[in-house]
Enzyme design. Structure first.
Site, mmCIF file in Angstrom:
data_model
loop_
_atom_site.group_PDB
_atom_site.id
_atom_site.type_symbol
_atom_site.label_atom_id
_atom_site.label_comp_id
_atom_site.label_asym_id
_atom_site.label_seq_id
_atom_site.Cartn_x
_atom_site.Cartn_y
_atom_site.Cartn_z
ATOM 1 N N SER A 105 4.065 -2.357 10.215
ATOM 2 C CA SER A 105 5.449 -2.486 10.392
ATOM 3 C C SER A 105 6.072 -3.772 9.929
ATOM 4 O O SER A 105 7.284 -4.281 10.528
ATOM 5 C CB SER A 105 5.928 -2.206 11.632
ATOM 6 O OG SER A 105 5.703 -0.872 12.106
ATOM 7 N N LYS A 137 -0.132 4.406 -0.230
ATOM 8 C CA LYS A 137 -0.414 5.456 0.588
ATOM 9 C C LYS A 137 -0.300 6.770 -0.520
ATOM 10 O O LYS A 137 -0.243 6.797 -1.491
ATOM 11 C CB LYS A 137 0.098 5.723 1.794
ATOM 12 C CG LYS A 137 0.127 4.262 2.638
ATOM 13 C CD LYS A 137 0.239 4.323 4.304
ATOM 14 C CE LYS A 137 0.022 3.223 4.771
ATOM 15 N NZ LYS A 137 0.286 2.935 6.513
ATOM 16 N N HIS A 171 -9.245 1.317 5.290
ATOM 17 C CA HIS A 171 -7.938 1.471 5.884
ATOM 18 C C HIS A 171 -8.019 2.254 7.276
ATOM 19 O O HIS A 171 -8.776 3.339 7.220
ATOM 20 C CB HIS A 171 -7.054 2.024 5.053
ATOM 21 C CG HIS A 171 -5.555 1.928 5.601
ATOM 22 N ND1 HIS A 171 -5.055 2.959 6.456
ATOM 23 C CD2 HIS A 171 -4.547 1.039 5.093
ATOM 24 C CE1 HIS A 171 -3.538 2.322 6.867
ATOM 25 N NE2 HIS A 171 -3.384 1.269 6.229
ATOM 26 N N GLU A 185 -4.788 -4.810 10.588
ATOM 27 C CA GLU A 185 -3.902 -4.055 11.099
ATOM 28 C C GLU A 185 -4.008 -3.268 12.215
ATOM 29 O O GLU A 185 -4.819 -2.483 12.445
ATOM 30 C CB GLU A 185 -3.800 -2.802 9.901
ATOM 31 C CG GLU A 185 -3.623 -3.390 8.402
ATOM 32 C CD GLU A 185 -2.920 -2.456 7.407
ATOM 33 O OE1 GLU A 185 -2.023 -2.850 6.830
ATOM 34 O OE2 GLU A 185 -3.516 -1.401 7.435
ATOM 35 N N GLY A 237 3.194 2.216 10.960
ATOM 36 C CA GLY A 237 4.189 3.242 10.552
ATOM 37 C C GLY A 237 5.151 3.338 11.979
ATOM 38 O O GLY A 237 5.619 4.421 12.051
ATOM 39 N N ASN A 294 0.934 -1.335 -0.124
ATOM 40 C CA ASN A 294 0.019 -0.158 -0.025
ATOM 41 C C ASN A 294 1.114 1.328 0.081
ATOM 42 O O ASN A 294 1.549 1.464 1.011
ATOM 43 C CB ASN A 294 -0.846 -0.147 1.176
ATOM 44 C CG ASN A 294 -1.678 1.234 1.699
ATOM 45 O OD1 ASN A 294 -1.765 2.049 0.587
ATOM 46 N ND2 ASN A 294 -2.445 1.283 2.718
ATOM 47 N N GLU A 330 -6.204 4.722 8.404
ATOM 48 C CA GLU A 330 -5.964 5.945 8.104
ATOM 49 C C GLU A 330 -7.325 6.768 7.493
ATOM 50 O O GLU A 330 -7.473 7.996 8.010
ATOM 51 C CB GLU A 330 -4.830 6.303 7.102
ATOM 52 C CG GLU A 330 -3.724 5.985 7.864
ATOM 53 C CD GLU A 330 -2.458 5.530 6.823
ATOM 54 O OE1 GLU A 330 -2.615 5.533 5.886
ATOM 55 O OE2 GLU A 330 -1.505 4.787 7.611
HETATM 56 P P1 13P Z 1 3.594 0.017 7.592
HETATM 57 O O1 13P Z 1 4.175 -1.015 6.960
HETATM 58 O O2 13P Z 1 4.173 1.532 7.207
HETATM 59 O O3 13P Z 1 3.415 -0.068 9.207
HETATM 60 O O4 13P Z 1 2.107 0.327 7.234
HETATM 61 C C1 13P Z 1 1.081 -0.608 7.275
HETATM 62 C C2 13P Z 1 -0.215 -0.248 6.602
HETATM 63 O O5 13P Z 1 -0.861 0.652 6.978
HETATM 64 C C3 13P Z 1 -0.511 -0.997 5.243
HETATM 65 O O6 13P Z 1 -1.836 -0.622 4.751
#
Ligand code: 13P
Length: 254
Positions: A216, A13, A98, A170, A176, A11, A100
Site C-alpha cells: 500500500s 501483477k 512474492h 512486504e 492491497g 509490480n 502471492e
Molecule cells: P500494493 O501496493 O497494491 O499493496 O501491492 C504491493 C505489492 O505486492 C508489490 O509487490
C-alpha cells in the site's frame, strides 16, 4: 553506509495486456526523463508484455523486471519461463518469492532459493520478497518468520554472489489492503533485516544491500517511508498501474 540509490519499482501483477503495457510504459518513460537521476525506476509487466515494453523503454533509464522465473535452464516444463528467455526479452531484474506466489502457487523457501540461484547465475538481479502474515504479526512471530525466509532463501550463497540482490519486505497484511506499515514499523523490520544480513553474510553486504518496502505505498505515504534510514525504495502494486501516480512515486523528492 553503502551507496544505496533509492529504487522505486512497480509490480504490475496480472494487469495490462501487451498494448496496454506499452502505452503505460511510454508515459512512464516520458515522466522519468524529467525525474531525479539518482532514483532508479523499475517496472515489472506480465511475461507477454516484456519484449514489447523493452522496446519502448530501451532509450530510457527504466529497468525491466519479470515477476517470476523457473530454475531449470530449458526443457519439458510446460508453461514455465527460463532466465535466458527473460534476458532475451530485455529484463535486467526478476521478482522472486512474492507472497502471492507463496500463497497461491505453492512456492516455498526451497524453490525460492533455487530461483535466486538461477537468476544470479544468469546475471539477472533478483528482487527477493519476504514478509509476515497478519496472523504471524499478531502472534508475535514477525521476526522469526522473516528470519526463516531469509536464512532459507539465501542458503548456500556467499556475500559476493549476493552483491546485486535486492530484498523487498512486504508485510502480507499491508498488500492491497490500504493498511501500510507505519514508517516506524517498517524501519524496525528493515533494520532487523540489515542486522540479520550483517550476522549471516557480513558488514559489507549489510551496508550495501537495498531493502525495499512494499504494501500500500501511495503518493501520500512514500515520502515519510523513504525518509527512514534503512528503507531504500518501494515495491509498489496498485499505485504503479497508473503512470501519473507511479510518476509521483519516483518523483517523491520533488
Ligand atoms: P500494493 O501496493 O497494491 O499493496 O501491492 C504491493 C505489492 O505486492 C508489490 O509487490
Amino acid at each position: 553506509m553503502g551507496n544505496r540509490n533509492p529504487l522505486i519499482a512497480g509490480n504490475w501483477k496480472m494487469n495490462k495486456t501487451g498494448p496496454e503495457s506499452v502505452a503505460t510504459a511510454k508515459t512512464i518513460a516520458t515522466l522519468a526523463s524529467n525525474s531525479p537521476a539518482e532514483i532508479e525506476i523499475m517496472i515489472a509487466p506480465t511475461f507477454t508484455a516484456l519484449a514489447l515494453v523493452a522496446e519502448v523503454i530501451s532509450s530510457s533509464r527504466i529497468f525491466l523486471s519479470a515477476q517470476n522465473l523457473y530454475w531449470e535452464e530449458k526443457g519439458a516444463y510446460t508453461g514455465e519461463i527460463s532466465a535466458d528467455m527473460l534476458l532475451a526479452a530485455g529484463c535486467s531484474h526478476v521478482i522472486i518469492g512474492h507472497s502471492e506466489r507463496r500463497l497461491y502457487f505453492g512456492e516455498t523457501d526451497n524453490t525460492i532459493n533455487k530461483k535466486i540461484k538461477t537468476a544470479i547465475n544468469a546475471k539477472l538481479i533478483p528482487v527477493f520478497c519476504i514478509g509476515e502474515s497478519e496472523e504471524d504479526r499478531e502472534s508475535g512471530k514477525t521476526f522469526s518468520v522473516l528470519d526463516k525466509q531469509v536464512k532459507k532463501g539465501l542458503e548456500g550463497f556467499s556475500s559476493t554472489a549476493l552483491a546485486t540482490l535486492i530484498i523487498a519486505y512486504e508485510p502480507v497484511w499491508a498488500i492491497g489492503t490500504g493498511k501500510t506499515a507505519s514508517k516506524d514499523q517498517a524501519q524496525e523490520v528493515h533494520l532487523y533485516l540489515r542486522n540479520l544480513i550483517d550476522k549471516l553474510l557480513g558488514n559489507t553486504l549489510a551496508n550495501s544491500i537495498r531493502i525495499l518496502y512494499g504494501g500500500s505505498v501511495k503518493p501520500d505515504n512514500i515520502k515519510e517511508l523513504m525518509a527512514m534510514p534503512d528503507i531504500d525504495g518501494a515495491l509498489v502494486g496498485g499505485a504503479s498501474l497508473d503512470p501519473e501516480t507511479f510518476g509521483k512515486l519516483f518523483n517523491y523528492l520533488k
